[in-house]
Design a protein around this motif. Structure first.
Motif, PDB file in Angstrom:
ATOM      1  N   LYS A 190     -13.901  17.353 -25.988  1.00  0.00           N
ATOM      2  CA  LYS A 190     -14.803  16.949 -26.502  1.00  0.00           C
ATOM      3  C   LYS A 190     -14.338  15.748 -27.461  1.00  0.00           C
ATOM      4  O   LYS A 190     -13.295  15.771 -28.404  1.00  0.00           O
ATOM      5  CB  LYS A 190     -15.336  17.940 -27.611  1.00  0.00           C
ATOM      6  CG  LYS A 190     -15.349  18.812 -27.173  1.00  0.00           C
ATOM      7  CD  LYS A 190     -16.261  20.176 -27.911  1.00  0.00           C
ATOM      8  CE  LYS A 190     -15.418  20.599 -29.218  1.00  0.00           C
ATOM      9  NZ  LYS A 190     -16.298  21.205 -30.258  1.00  0.00           N
ATOM     10  N   ILE A 191     -15.077  14.118 -27.457  1.00  0.00           N
ATOM     11  CA  ILE A 191     -14.845  12.788 -28.308  1.00  0.00           C
ATOM     12  C   ILE A 191     -15.980  12.624 -28.842  1.00  0.00           C
ATOM     13  O   ILE A 191     -17.087  12.543 -28.469  1.00  0.00           O
ATOM     14  CB  ILE A 191     -14.951  11.721 -27.537  1.00  0.00           C
ATOM     15  CG1 ILE A 191     -14.097  12.536 -25.976  1.00  0.00           C
ATOM     16  CG2 ILE A 191     -14.221  10.930 -27.475  1.00  0.00           C
ATOM     17  CD1 ILE A 191     -13.332  11.513 -24.874  1.00  0.00           C
ATOM     18  N   GLY A 192     -15.761  12.919 -29.656  1.00  0.00           N
ATOM     19  CA  GLY A 192     -17.483  11.877 -30.882  1.00  0.00           C
ATOM     20  C   GLY A 192     -17.470  11.228 -30.341  1.00  0.00           C
ATOM     21  O   GLY A 192     -16.994   9.833 -29.507  1.00  0.00           O
ATOM     22  N   ALA A 193     -19.109  10.958 -30.802  1.00  0.00           N
ATOM     23  CA  ALA A 193     -20.347   9.270 -30.576  1.00  0.00           C
ATOM     24  C   ALA A 193     -19.041   8.748 -31.234  1.00  0.00           C
ATOM     25  O   ALA A 193     -18.570   8.723 -32.726  1.00  0.00           O
ATOM     26  CB  ALA A 193     -21.710   8.848 -30.377  1.00  0.00           C
ATOM     27  N   ASP A 194     -19.313   7.153 -30.869  1.00  0.00           N
ATOM     28  CA  ASP A 194     -18.613   5.942 -31.523  1.00  0.00           C
ATOM     29  C   ASP A 194     -19.601   6.039 -33.033  1.00  0.00           C
ATOM     30  O   ASP A 194     -20.545   6.139 -33.022  1.00  0.00           O
ATOM     31  CB  ASP A 194     -19.367   4.433 -30.616  1.00  0.00           C
ATOM     32  CG  ASP A 194     -18.731   4.628 -29.476  1.00  0.00           C
ATOM     33  OD1 ASP A 194     -17.115   5.091 -29.409  1.00  0.00           O
ATOM     34  OD2 ASP A 194     -19.056   3.814 -28.880  1.00  0.00           O
ATOM     35  N   GLY A 195     -18.456   5.918 -33.872  1.00  0.00           N
ATOM     36  CA  GLY A 195     -18.705   5.756 -35.568  1.00  0.00           C
ATOM     37  C   GLY A 195     -19.135   7.366 -36.420  1.00  0.00           C
ATOM     38  O   GLY A 195     -19.049   7.527 -37.351  1.00  0.00           O
ATOM     39  N   LYS A 196     -19.130   8.470 -36.068  1.00  0.00           N
ATOM     40  CA  LYS A 196     -19.477  10.140 -35.415  1.00  0.00           C
ATOM     41  C   LYS A 196     -18.148  10.344 -36.227  1.00  0.00           C
ATOM     42  O   LYS A 196     -16.736  10.112 -35.253  1.00  0.00           O
ATOM     43  CB  LYS A 196     -20.056  10.708 -34.565  1.00  0.00           C
ATOM     44  CG  LYS A 196     -21.386  10.099 -34.548  1.00  0.00           C
ATOM     45  CD  LYS A 196     -22.081  10.797 -35.171  1.00  0.00           C
ATOM     46  CE  LYS A 196     -23.797  11.100 -34.568  1.00  0.00           C
ATOM     47  NZ  LYS A 196     -24.656  11.350 -35.399  1.00  0.00           N
ATOM     48  N   GLU A 197     -18.263  11.316 -37.298  1.00  0.00           N
ATOM     49  CA  GLU A 197     -16.904  12.084 -37.561  1.00  0.00           C
ATOM     50  C   GLU A 197     -16.890  13.456 -37.269  1.00  0.00           C
ATOM     51  O   GLU A 197     -15.733  13.962 -36.862  1.00  0.00           O
ATOM     52  CB  GLU A 197     -17.246  12.461 -39.120  1.00  0.00           C
ATOM     53  CG  GLU A 197     -16.714  10.988 -39.420  1.00  0.00           C
ATOM     54  CD  GLU A 197     -17.017  11.022 -41.368  1.00  0.00           C
ATOM     55  OE1 GLU A 197     -18.485  11.528 -41.855  1.00  0.00           O
ATOM     56  OE2 GLU A 197     -16.926  10.222 -42.141  1.00  0.00           O
TER      57      GLU A 197
END
Length: 218
Positions: free
Chosen positions: A87-94
């Motif tokens: 799982k990879i977070g969206a850009d800017g998300k923590e």
């Protein structure tokens, strides 16, 4: 208050999709704002130091702690891992979640080689690249360590037969446990990216459940 890093506060039970996760920055941490945050929790919560993740996982998105959803099965005295997803977070998300409007990406992980598949978001759109890396050309070097760590964890709670573990790699590329999902391990996106949930043990799982239903009704 004595932590040397930013701290993470989140619900410890019955939470999902990154809801309730808050990060307090060390440079603005005070007793007053910590007290305000804690008063907002109506049930159990956990406080942890923020983890510095592996360069290998951070390269896809450095703002989120990107984790492996390792699905494990323990029935009839046999442990197995039918699926691993990344799982990879969206850009800017923590947070790394794809659900709950978080916009993350999930990929499959080959159980033999650690190779990643193409990714997918919550709109079922194919994601080919994250952080400048083509996902289906990437490979996870710590695959064997992740699998061994998961087995060690699951054998501690053998009464739980089916678990979805969220496991991260720390700065030393060593697996660490983030959370265990026992009520709803997740199977939808996981199966789309990694194939049938129980793999070659599908019939065994069906018979295992049928036997327990039969016992309960006797």
């Amino acid at each position: 208050m004595e932590a040397e890093t930013d701290i993470v506060i989140k619900p410890s039970i019955n939470s999902c999709c990154g809801r309730g996760v808050q990060i307090l920055k060390k440079d603005v941490l005070s007793a007053k704002n910590l007290d305000t945050v804690l008063k907002g929790f109506n049930s159990d919560f956990v406080i942890q130091e923020k983890i510095q993740q592996s360069e290998e996982t951070a390269k896809y998105n450095p703002t989120s702690l990107n984790t492996f959803r390792v699905t494990s099965l323990l029935i009839n005295g046999e442990f197995s891992i039918p699926m691993i997803n990344f799982k990879i977070g969206a850009d800017g998300k923590e947070v790394d979640n794809i659900g709950g409007g978080n916009g993350g990406t999930m990929t499959g992980v080959d159980l033999r080689t650690g190779a990643l598949s193409l990714g997918m978001n919550s709109n079922f759109e194919i994601i080919e690249e994250r952080g400048g890396s083509k996902l289906n050309e990437c490979c996870i070097s710590a695959l064997d360590k992740i699998k061994e760590f998961t087995k060690e964890l699951h054998l501690r709670i053998p009464m739980m037969r089916f678990v979805g573990w969220d496991i991260a790699l720390n700065k030393d590329n060593t697996p660490i446990l983030i959370e265990a999902n026992v009520n709803y391990p997740g199977i939808e996106f996981e199966q789309l990216l990694s194939g049938p949930c129980f793999g070659k043990r599908t019939q065994e799982v069906i018979e295992y459940i049928q036997e327990r239903i039969k016992r309960r009704n006797e």
